[in-house]
Design a protein around this motif. Structure first.
Motif, PDB file in Angstrom:
ATOM      1  N   ASP A 108      -1.933   5.638 -39.467  1.00  0.00           N
ATOM      2  CA  ASP A 108      -2.094   6.199 -38.120  1.00  0.00           C
ATOM      3  C   ASP A 108      -1.808   5.153 -37.037  1.00  0.00           C
ATOM      4  OD1 ASP A 108      -2.554   8.355 -36.418  1.00  0.00           O
ATOM      5  OD2 ASP A 108      -4.652   7.786 -36.119  1.00  0.00           O
ATOM      6  N   ILE A 109      -0.735   4.385 -37.223  1.00  0.00           N
ATOM      7  CA  ILE A 109      -0.287   3.406 -36.224  1.00  0.00           C
ATOM      8  C   ILE A 109       1.083   3.864 -35.739  1.00  0.00           C
ATOM      9  CG2 ILE A 109       0.408   1.020 -35.808  1.00  0.00           C
ATOM     10  CD1 ILE A 109      -1.507   0.174 -38.046  1.00  0.00           C
ATOM     11  N   THR A 110       1.227   4.015 -34.424  1.00  0.00           N
ATOM     12  CA  THR A 110       2.499   4.391 -33.830  1.00  0.00           C
ATOM     13  C   THR A 110       3.391   3.156 -33.763  1.00  0.00           C
ATOM     14  OG1 THR A 110       1.362   6.033 -32.471  1.00  0.00           O
ATOM     15  CG2 THR A 110       3.574   5.397 -31.784  1.00  0.00           C
ATOM     16  N   VAL A 111       4.635   3.295 -34.216  1.00  0.00           N
ATOM     17  CA  VAL A 111       5.592   2.187 -34.185  1.00  0.00           C
ATOM     18  C   VAL A 111       6.752   2.615 -33.295  1.00  0.00           C
ATOM     19  CG1 VAL A 111       7.066   0.667 -35.543  1.00  0.00           C
ATOM     20  CG2 VAL A 111       4.943   1.532 -36.539  1.00  0.00           C
ATOM     21  N   GLU A 112       6.948   1.890 -32.178  1.00  0.00           N
ATOM     22  CA  GLU A 112       7.972   2.269 -31.204  1.00  0.00           C
ATOM     23  C   GLU A 112       8.971   1.156 -30.959  1.00  0.00           C
ATOM     24  OE1 GLU A 112       6.156   3.576 -27.580  1.00  0.00           O
ATOM     25  OE2 GLU A 112       5.180   5.286 -28.538  1.00  0.00           O
ATOM     26  N   TYR A 113      10.175   1.568 -30.597  1.00  0.00           N
ATOM     27  CA  TYR A 113      11.237   0.638 -30.214  1.00  0.00           C
ATOM     28  C   TYR A 113      11.214   0.478 -28.696  1.00  0.00           C
ATOM     29  CZ  TYR A 113      15.868  -1.015 -28.964  1.00  0.00           C
ATOM     30  OH  TYR A 113      16.900  -1.722 -28.420  1.00  0.00           O
ATOM     31  N   VAL A 114      11.354  -0.757 -28.233  1.00  0.00           N
ATOM     32  CA  VAL A 114      11.539  -1.058 -26.810  1.00  0.00           C
ATOM     33  C   VAL A 114      12.638  -2.106 -26.705  1.00  0.00           C
ATOM     34  CG1 VAL A 114       9.183  -0.480 -26.072  1.00  0.00           C
ATOM     35  CG2 VAL A 114       9.691  -2.788 -26.835  1.00  0.00           C
ATOM     36  N   GLU A 115      13.323  -2.148 -25.584  1.00  0.00           N
ATOM     37  CA  GLU A 115      14.417  -3.112 -25.435  1.00  0.00           C
ATOM     38  C   GLU A 115      13.906  -4.530 -25.250  1.00  0.00           C
ATOM     39  OE1 GLU A 115      17.655  -2.174 -22.882  1.00  0.00           O
ATOM     40  OE2 GLU A 115      17.655  -0.080 -23.499  1.00  0.00           O
ATOM     41  N   GLN A 116      12.777  -4.694 -24.567  1.00  0.00           N
ATOM     42  CA  GLN A 116      12.247  -6.028 -24.307  1.00  0.00           C
ATOM     43  C   GLN A 116      10.773  -6.093 -24.684  1.00  0.00           C
ATOM     44  OE1 GLN A 116      13.105  -6.727 -20.155  1.00  0.00           O
ATOM     45  NE2 GLN A 116      15.001  -7.783 -20.695  1.00  0.00           N
ATOM     46  N   LEU A 117      10.368  -7.272 -25.119  1.00  0.00           N
ATOM     47  CA  LEU A 117       8.975  -7.549 -25.462  1.00  0.00           C
ATOM     48  C   LEU A 117       8.495  -8.635 -24.490  1.00  0.00           C
ATOM     49  CD1 LEU A 117       9.542  -7.685 -29.306  1.00  0.00           C
ATOM     50  CD2 LEU A 117       8.442  -5.825 -28.036  1.00  0.00           C
ATOM     51  N   PRO A 118       7.883  -8.253 -23.373  1.00  0.00           N
ATOM     52  CA  PRO A 118       7.571  -9.214 -22.315  1.00  0.00           C
ATOM     53  C   PRO A 118       6.697 -10.389 -22.755  1.00  0.00           C
ATOM     54  CG  PRO A 118       6.949  -6.969 -21.659  1.00  0.00           C
ATOM     55  CD  PRO A 118       7.494  -6.904 -23.030  1.00  0.00           C
ATOM     56  N   LEU A 119       5.683 -10.157 -23.556  1.00  0.00           N
ATOM     57  CA  LEU A 119       4.818 -11.259 -23.972  1.00  0.00           C
ATOM     58  C   LEU A 119       5.543 -12.234 -24.886  1.00  0.00           C
ATOM     59  CD1 LEU A 119       1.474  -9.372 -24.601  1.00  0.00           C
ATOM     60  CD2 LEU A 119       1.957 -11.010 -22.796  1.00  0.00           C
ATOM     61  N   ILE A 120       6.275 -11.715 -25.839  1.00  0.00           N
ATOM     62  CA  ILE A 120       6.998 -12.589 -26.759  1.00  0.00           C
ATOM     63  C   ILE A 120       8.140 -13.296 -26.022  1.00  0.00           C
ATOM     64  CG2 ILE A 120       8.430 -12.651 -28.842  1.00  0.00           C
ATOM     65  CD1 ILE A 120       6.576 -10.513 -30.003  1.00  0.00           C
ATOM     66  N   ASP A 121       8.809 -12.580 -25.112  1.00  0.00           N
ATOM     67  CA  ASP A 121       9.852 -13.225 -24.305  1.00  0.00           C
ATOM     68  C   ASP A 121       9.283 -14.398 -23.531  1.00  0.00           C
ATOM     69  OD1 ASP A 121      11.693 -11.366 -25.206  1.00  0.00           O
ATOM     70  OD2 ASP A 121      11.583 -10.114 -23.414  1.00  0.00           O
ATOM     71  N   GLU A 122       8.089 -14.226 -22.984  1.00  0.00           N
ATOM     72  CA  GLU A 122       7.446 -15.297 -22.220  1.00  0.00           C
ATOM     73  C   GLU A 122       7.104 -16.494 -23.113  1.00  0.00           C
ATOM     74  OE1 GLU A 122       3.314 -15.851 -19.776  1.00  0.00           O
ATOM     75  OE2 GLU A 122       4.357 -13.929 -19.567  1.00  0.00           O
ATOM     76  N   ILE A 123       6.647 -16.235 -24.323  1.00  0.00           N
ATOM     77  CA  ILE A 123       6.312 -17.310 -25.253  1.00  0.00           C
ATOM     78  C   ILE A 123       7.547 -18.137 -25.594  1.00  0.00           C
ATOM     79  CG2 ILE A 123       5.596 -17.789 -27.638  1.00  0.00           C
ATOM     80  CD1 ILE A 123       3.630 -15.400 -27.317  1.00  0.00           C
ATOM     81  N   PHE A 124       8.679 -17.463 -25.800  1.00  0.00           N
ATOM     82  CA  PHE A 124       9.903 -18.164 -26.191  1.00  0.00           C
ATOM     83  C   PHE A 124      10.660 -18.756 -25.005  1.00  0.00           C
ATOM     84  CE2 PHE A 124       9.147 -16.259 -30.256  1.00  0.00           C
ATOM     85  CZ  PHE A 124       9.763 -17.108 -31.139  1.00  0.00           C
ATOM     86  N   ALA A 125      10.283 -18.383 -23.796  1.00  0.00           N
ATOM     87  CA  ALA A 125      11.002 -18.889 -22.602  1.00  0.00           C
ATOM     88  C   ALA A 125      10.778 -20.357 -22.365  1.00  0.00           C
ATOM     89  CB  ALA A 125      10.587 -18.104 -21.377  1.00  0.00           C
TER      90      ALA A 125
END
Length: 141
Positions: free
Chosen positions: A124-141
């Motif tokens: 019962d976990i929803t798995v969705e696609y998104v174009e950007q992952l803001p938190l992970i993008d920030e970690i790798f920036a």
């Protein structure tokens, strides 16, 4: 791995499901700067292409803004490593997080979204696609 085995499913179903959204991704590690760039890091893979760079699998709890699990793997390791890191994020997260399951998972890789949807179908976990992952993008920036 297309589904979780029955003992893993039983263990996970005992965990509390919180109304949280997690981001998950797998990215090549940034290349280390050279010694003259002012870093004390020793470059381990100096002449390696992006496809051959070790990769970082990361799971972030977007509601709390914290990393729940992180793993470094070789690029040839399959999708199972991504699932293992997710199971670690659920059952043995990095402190101070408590064990638990998210209500929703966001991924920027469509093939991984379909794969995880099948693996997690009984939880019962929803798995969705998104174009950007803001938190992970920030970690790798």
């Amino acid at each position: 791995m297309t589904t979780l085995n029955s003992s893993t499913l039983r263990r996970l179903k005992k965990l509390k499901q919180a109304p949280t959204v997690w981001e998950g991704d797998r990215r090549p590690l940034p290349k280390a700067r050279s010694q003259q760039d002012g870093t004390n890091l020793i470059p381990l893979h100096q002449n390696v292409s992006d496809e051959d760079q070790p990769q970082c699998i990361i799971w972030v709890d977007g509601s709390m803004g914290m990393v729940r699990a992180m793993d470094i793997v070789e690029p040839e390791v399959g999708q199972e490593a991504f699932v293992r890191a997710l199971l670690q994020a659920m059952e043995r997260p990095q402190s101070p997080a408590q064990p638990g399951m998210p209500q929703k998972i966001l991924l920027s890789d469509r093939s991984m979204q379909f794969y995880l949807r099948g693996v997690l179908q009984d939880l019962d976990i929803t798995v969705e696609y998104v174009e950007q992952l803001p938190l992970i993008d920030e970690i790798f920036a």
